[in-house]
Design an enzyme around this catalytic site. Structure first.
Site: not given
Ligand SMILES: O=C(CO)[C@H](O)[C@H](O)COP(=O)(O)O
Length: 252
Positions: A76, A169
């Site tokens: 990513h 996201m």
């Molecule tokens: O891309 C991300 C942050 O930019 C991480 O992959 C994501 O936040 C995963 O962490 P969590 O499951 O602890 O939220």
């Protein structure tokens, strides 16, 4: 029916001093992919890792024998100039190069470490370039980006320009351990309605308390960092996440 569940622990929450072992253990504990968070301090206010680390962990995790298979490195790329790093990451052992739509359309420079200076970072061109280098291509959108920006890309007549995965996201990119934002799930619903076979990944704040909402919306690729790494029974969490998606697919 949506594609099968794919569980991708985010290494952001791993013990970085023991990264190779952390990664191979998660695969043994039932993970399908590893989600590798690459941050450059420009696109997001945090810095994580680059291609040399991907090369090192590749030695600990066997390459997938089939497309989308177990051990896929899902990189990513939270970086301002994603095209610069495509070849670099392919050589390091990345299987799926997922760049941000917002970075691609705002990128002005695209000189690669080899001095190749193709300035065209149009998302479709990016996807074609990633495919030409033999990787799967993903395109990510931030919580505030409208899903409409993807229709032209997903509808491309040239299959080399069509992404293998869309990442929606569910937190602002930059840090692990943030609270899940439910609003972006309307984008997942719309994507799933239009594209029943598409791999739709969600990332940010996913765990036992939030997985059902994401699965109902139609996500099948689940990223989870803090809910998996450092927990007493990561295998049980991975199973719980998978079961929630498979239940929605009518497979449980
Ligand atoms: O891309 C991300 C942050 O930019 C991480 O992959 C994501 O936040 C995963 O962490 P969590 O499951 O602890 O939220």
């Amino acid at each position: 029916m949506s594609p099968a569940a794919i569980i991708a622990p985010s290494i952001l929450s791993a013990d970085f001093a023991d990264l190779g072992n952390e990664c191979s253990t998660k695969i043994k504990q039932g993970a399908d992919w590893l989600h590798i968070d690459v941050m450059d301090g420009h696109f997001v206010p945090n810095i994580t890792l680059g291609a040399p680390i991907v090369t090192s962990i590749r030695d600990h995790v066997e390459r997938p024998s089939v497309k989308h298979g177990k051990g896929t490195f899902d990189c990513h790329m939270m970086v301002a100039e994603p095209k610069r790093w495509v070849k670099n990451f392919q050589e390091a052992g990345c299987d799926l190069f997922c760049f941000h739509y917002e970075a691609a359309i705002n990128s002005t420079a695209a000189e690669t470490p080899d001095g190749d200076s193709d300035l065209n970072t149009n998302p479709k061109e990016m996807i074609r370039y990633i495919h030409e280098l033999g990787m799967l291509a993903g395109i990510a959108i931030k919580p505030e980006t409208k899903v409409d920006v993807l229709w032209d890309i997903l509808g491309s007549k040239n299959e080399k320009e069509v992404p293998d995965m869309v990442l929606v996201m569910t937190v602002k990119p930059g840090f692990g351990g943030q609270s899940f934002m439910p609003e972006p799930l309307t984008k997942v619903e719309e994507l799933r309605k239009r594209y029943p076979d598409l791999n739709i990944e969600v990332d940010g704040g996913l765990g036992p308390g939030t997985i059902d909402q994401a699965a109902v919306a139609g996500a099948n690729v689940i990223v989870a960092g803090s809910a998996v790494f450092g927990k007493p029974d990561p295998a049980a969490v991975i199973t719980l996440l998978r079961d929630a998606v498979e239940k929605q697919r009518g497979k449980l």
